[in-house]
Enzyme design. Sequence first.
Site, short mmCIF file in Angstrom:
data_model
loop_
_atom_site.label_atom_id
_atom_site.label_comp_id
_atom_site.label_asym_id
_atom_site.label_seq_id
_atom_site.Cartn_x
_atom_site.Cartn_y
_atom_site.Cartn_z
N HIS A 126 -17.67 11.67 4.25
CA HIS A 126 -18.10 10.36 4.76
C HIS A 126 -19.61 10.39 4.98
O HIS A 126 -20.14 11.36 5.54
CB HIS A 126 -17.37 10.06 6.07
CG HIS A 126 -17.69 8.68 6.58
ND1 HIS A 126 -17.18 7.54 5.97
CD2 HIS A 126 -18.47 8.26 7.59
CE1 HIS A 126 -17.66 6.49 6.61
NE2 HIS A 126 -18.44 6.89 7.59
N ARG B 243 -10.09 3.49 -0.49
CA ARG B 243 -8.84 2.82 -0.16
C ARG B 243 -8.26 3.48 1.06
O ARG B 243 -8.24 4.72 1.14
CB ARG B 243 -7.86 2.99 -1.32
CG ARG B 243 -7.34 1.73 -1.91
CD ARG B 243 -6.41 2.05 -3.05
NE ARG B 243 -5.02 1.91 -2.67
CZ ARG B 243 -4.40 0.75 -2.58
NH1 ARG B 243 -5.02 -0.38 -2.85
NH2 ARG B 243 -3.12 0.68 -2.23
N ARG C 259 0.85 -1.20 0.00
CA ARG C 259 0.00 0.00 0.00
C ARG C 259 0.88 1.25 0.00
O ARG C 259 0.64 2.21 -0.70
CB ARG C 259 -0.86 -0.04 1.28
CG ARG C 259 -1.76 1.16 1.44
CD ARG C 259 -2.54 1.07 2.75
NE ARG C 259 -3.30 -0.18 2.85
CZ ARG C 259 -4.43 -0.41 2.22
NH1 ARG C 259 -4.96 0.50 1.45
NH2 ARG C 259 -5.05 -1.56 2.37
#
Length: 217
Positions: A110, A92, A66
């Site tokens: 969000h 991600r 990552r």
Amino acid sequence: MTCNLVVLASGRGSNLKAILNAIEEGKINANVKLVLSNKKNAGALEIAKNKGIKAKFFDPSFFETRRGYDIYISEIIKKENPDLVVLAGYMRILSDEFIDTFEGKLVNIHPSLIPAFQGIKAQKQALEYGAKITGATVHFVTKELDNGPIIIQGVVPILPDDTEESLSKRILEIEHRIYPQAIKWFCDKRLKIEGRKVIVEGAKYGSLPINPSLEDF
Ligand code: GAR
């Protein structure tokens, strides 16, 4: 001065579209320099291309870690000299290095009133929990997932016959209003981070369902 934005998105891109509309209507003095995705078929990439905006897909499976992927995309992003990096449905988890690189100029939306229902499927979490009210939050990104200093929140009631789809749709309408507003405040240099708190210079408070109040832009 025009605010340079880089947008990261993994999905259909309706928030990107709302941001682009606000820019086109002259409501935000900004320029989306690049839209970047970890998903080849992200609708957001199509939206960008259709507007003549640079759109790039980078395949995470080409990278062993990552961290490696994030360092790579950080370099691509830095070349655009962004004032603000906007996560618009970027699904991600970001590495610590990425967050450090763009600290204070990295924002996310969000679909809940954080700190409630962090992580994936926030709308489903709220429904299953039996909450009566949920909403959407725009916040600065810190190393704690979906939990950085809050810029603006909008409230959405949960109705008895809501499904994940109907609730998501209603939350999305609020998202499309609060994200451009938060970006405008940032670009107008009206946001100051003080610990966990974000001060919005000159903003009005106290009128639910959105706080600070939306401005007429
Ligand atoms: C939005 O509902 C956004 O809040 C959510 O993904 C959707 C993207 O929609 N983001 C998250 O859940 C991040 N944790 P869009 O691609 O149409 O903008």
